[in-house]
Design a protein around this motif. Structure first.
Motif, short mmCIF file in Angstrom:
data_model
loop_
_atom_site.label_atom_id
_atom_site.label_comp_id
_atom_site.label_asym_id
_atom_site.label_seq_id
_atom_site.Cartn_x
_atom_site.Cartn_y
_atom_site.Cartn_z
N ARG A 135 0.81 -1.22 0.00
CA ARG A 135 0.00 0.00 0.00
C ARG A 135 0.85 1.27 0.00
NH1 ARG A 135 -2.30 3.19 3.92
NH2 ARG A 135 -1.43 1.87 5.55
N THR A 136 1.95 1.26 0.75
CA THR A 136 2.76 2.47 0.90
C THR A 136 4.23 2.17 0.65
OG1 THR A 136 3.16 2.12 3.26
CG2 THR A 136 1.17 3.33 2.65
N HIS A 137 5.00 3.23 0.40
CA HIS A 137 6.43 3.08 0.22
C HIS A 137 7.13 2.70 1.53
CE1 HIS A 137 6.94 4.11 -3.97
NE2 HIS A 137 6.16 5.17 -3.81
N SER A 138 6.58 3.12 2.66
CA SER A 138 7.19 2.74 3.94
C SER A 138 7.10 1.24 4.16
CB SER A 138 6.51 3.49 5.09
OG SER A 138 5.12 3.18 5.14
N GLN A 139 6.00 0.62 3.71
CA GLN A 139 5.89 -0.83 3.80
C GLN A 139 6.88 -1.51 2.86
OE1 GLN A 139 1.71 -1.15 2.90
NE2 GLN A 139 1.12 -1.21 5.06
N LEU A 140 7.10 -0.90 1.70
CA LEU A 140 8.08 -1.46 0.77
C LEU A 140 9.51 -1.29 1.30
CD1 LEU A 140 6.55 -0.26 -2.62
CD2 LEU A 140 6.56 -2.58 -1.70
N SER A 141 9.74 -0.24 2.08
CA SER A 141 11.06 -0.07 2.70
C SER A 141 11.34 -1.20 3.68
CB SER A 141 11.13 1.28 3.42
OG SER A 141 11.02 2.35 2.51
N GLN A 142 10.31 -1.66 4.37
CA GLN A 142 10.46 -2.79 5.27
C GLN A 142 10.80 -4.05 4.49
OE1 GLN A 142 10.65 -2.81 8.48
NE2 GLN A 142 10.87 -5.06 8.63
N LEU A 143 10.28 -4.15 3.28
CA LEU A 143 10.61 -5.29 2.43
C LEU A 143 12.11 -5.36 2.19
CD1 LEU A 143 9.70 -7.58 0.39
CD2 LEU A 143 9.74 -5.78 -1.34
N GLN A 144 12.74 -4.21 1.94
CA GLN A 144 14.19 -4.20 1.70
C GLN A 144 14.94 -4.72 2.90
OE1 GLN A 144 15.93 -0.34 1.20
NE2 GLN A 144 18.00 -1.16 1.35
N GLN A 158 15.79 -5.59 -16.71
CA GLN A 158 16.71 -6.58 -16.15
C GLN A 158 16.48 -6.82 -14.66
OE1 GLN A 158 18.99 -8.72 -17.15
NE2 GLN A 158 18.58 -8.33 -19.30
N ALA A 159 15.47 -6.20 -14.09
CA ALA A 159 15.15 -6.43 -12.67
C ALA A 159 14.45 -7.78 -12.51
CB ALA A 159 14.28 -5.32 -12.13
N GLU A 160 14.71 -8.45 -11.38
CA GLU A 160 14.07 -9.72 -11.07
C GLU A 160 12.99 -9.57 -9.99
OE1 GLU A 160 17.71 -12.80 -11.98
OE2 GLU A 160 17.77 -11.64 -10.12
N LEU A 161 13.14 -8.55 -9.17
CA LEU A 161 12.14 -8.25 -8.15
C LEU A 161 11.80 -6.77 -8.25
CD1 LEU A 161 10.47 -9.07 -5.66
CD2 LEU A 161 12.48 -8.59 -4.25
N VAL A 162 10.55 -6.47 -8.64
CA VAL A 162 10.10 -5.10 -8.83
C VAL A 162 9.15 -4.74 -7.69
CG1 VAL A 162 8.92 -3.48 -10.37
CG2 VAL A 162 10.28 -5.37 -11.33
N CYS A 163 9.49 -3.70 -6.93
CA CYS A 163 8.70 -3.29 -5.77
C CYS A 163 7.95 -2.00 -6.11
CB CYS A 163 9.60 -3.07 -4.56
SG CYS A 163 10.66 -4.47 -4.17
N LEU A 164 6.65 -1.99 -5.88
CA LEU A 164 5.86 -0.82 -6.25
C LEU A 164 4.56 -0.77 -5.46
CD1 LEU A 164 4.30 -1.53 -9.78
CD2 LEU A 164 5.12 -3.28 -8.23
N PRO A 165 3.98 0.43 -5.27
CA PRO A 165 2.69 0.54 -4.61
C PRO A 165 1.58 -0.05 -5.48
CG PRO A 165 3.86 2.65 -4.64
CD PRO A 165 4.57 1.74 -5.59
N TYR A 166 0.49 -0.44 -4.83
CA TYR A 166 -0.62 -1.05 -5.55
C TYR A 166 -1.11 -0.19 -6.71
CZ TYR A 166 -1.38 -4.54 -1.86
OH TYR A 166 -1.24 -5.59 -1.00
N ASN A 167 -1.23 1.14 -6.48
CA ASN A 167 -1.85 1.99 -7.50
C ASN A 167 -1.06 1.99 -8.80
OD1 ASN A 167 0.14 3.51 -5.95
ND2 ASN A 167 -0.45 5.26 -7.20
N LEU A 168 0.27 1.85 -8.72
CA LEU A 168 1.07 1.82 -9.94
C LEU A 168 0.89 0.51 -10.69
CD1 LEU A 168 4.46 3.43 -8.84
CD2 LEU A 168 2.49 4.50 -9.93
N LEU A 169 0.53 -0.54 -9.97
CA LEU A 169 0.34 -1.84 -10.61
C LEU A 169 -1.06 -2.01 -11.16
CD1 LEU A 169 1.67 -4.60 -11.20
CD2 LEU A 169 0.80 -5.39 -9.00
#
Length: 340
Positions: free
Chosen positions: A199-208, A317-328
């Motif tokens: 949902r948010t970029h902060s959640q995606l930061s936790q993924l890293q 060339q990316a294998e793992l693409v991280c993005l918010p829901y709205n962009l997908l």
């Protein structure tokens, strides 16, 4: 031809020796769902390691899929030779040659990323060194107050002894090299990838943070990430042109207008179309080290290159693409980002 991937009983990249049963069940369920091209809806309580489990399962499948794709290409090659009644010894040699070529291409690309990682490390060290030197200079200026800052900056001597004709020739050669790089970039293949949305970029930061905990594969160099990662965001998240951001009006439209300009009117962080090297270097640095949106913005500022278009260049060339829901989920956003 079917090369089905069996659901593993263990996931060696999982960072802890013995996962809980709920984690192992989730990893196995997700792996089989991806392999069978099914939609999986799962739920797990807070604190059960969902992110690590999702990453371990999906990245394990990704690496298994890479090996399967390689085997599939060799089988197809053998079958094509068999139809032509090619001698067995020639088939064996041809397949072995193709295998070496494919592995060499992959290693060459990984070496580029290793070099990009080293460049970034050197750049950071130089910045620290300049900061330390500037602090020493400031101390000396406070005590003497009779020197100008420019005295302490290194002079640009690279072209000082070259004639105008030689410099012009060097510029022509550089433009020719950039055109060659452009043709190479257009021929660059894509690869199988995982899209991780939140949902948010902060959640995606936790993924890293969780991604960096994963164990390396046994055959992989320990200083290389287990997968090539790119975070995606909008211009609002990634634009580093403060002059443009300060203007009233639509940021996206303002960016597009600057793209059409030439010379000094063009965005200073967006290289001209014929200069693909600068953007390729940023792409390599993005893929070389996993990072979140904030890290990507910082990298863009350090390299003085647009992180929005740099991340778009890295998607192929990316294998793992991280993005918010709205962009997908929004078709217009997917098209703008080049997400298939």
């Amino acid at each position: 031809m079917a090369l089905a991937l069996p659901t593993p009983d263990a996931f060696p990249i999982f960072p802890y020796s013995t996962p809980y049963k709920i984690q192992l069940d989730l990893m196995r369920h997700l792996f089989s769902a991806i392999e069978e091209r099914k939609m999986a809806i799962v739920e797990s309580p807070t604190g059960t390691g969902k992110t690590l489990s999702l990453l371990s399962a999906s990245v394990t499948w990704l690496n298994d899929e890479k090996e399967r794709a390689l085997k599939g290409r060799f089988i197809q090659l053998e079958e094509s030779y068999a139809q032509d009644k090619t001698p067995d010894w020639l088939v064996k040699q041809s397949v072995e040659f193709a295998k070496r070529r494919l592995l060499l291409e992959e290693e060459e690309f990984q070496t580029r990323l290793d070099q990009a990682r080293k460049r970034e490390e050197n750049m950071r060290n130089e910045q620290k060194s300049r900061l330390y030197k500037r602090q020493r200079v400031d101390t000396a200026m406070n005590s003497e107050d009779n020197d100008e800052d420019d005295e302490y900056l290194p002079e640009d001597e690279e072209d000082s002894n070259l004639s105008a004709e030689v410099r012009e020739l060097m510029q022509r050669l550089e433009k020719s090299r950039r055109r060659d790089d452009s043709r190479t970039e257009l021929e660059e293949p894509t690869c199988t990838k995982i899209y991780y949305a939140s949902r948010t970029h902060s959640q995606l930061s936790q993924l890293q943070v969780e991604f960096e905990k994963l164990n390396c594969l046994s055959e992989q160099a320990s200083d290389r990430p287990i997968a090539r990662v790119v975070p995606l965001g909008s211009r609002k998240n990634l634009c580093i042109n403060e002059e443009l951001r300060a203007k009233e009006g639509d940021l996206d439209e303002g960016c597009r207008e600057l793209m059409k300009e030439k010379g000094k009117k063009r965005c200073p962080y967006l290289p001209p179309p014929e200069d693909v090297t600068q953007m390729q270097n940023l792409r390599d640095q993005i893929l070389a080290t996993p990072r979140d949106i904030e890290d990507l913005v910082q990298l863009g500022k350090e390299t003085k290159t647009c992180p929005y278009y740099g991340s778009r260049r890295a998607i192929k060339q990316a294998e793992l693409v991280c993005l918010p829901y709205n962009l997908l989920l929004q078709k217009q956003s997917r098209e703008a980002l080049g997400v298939d």
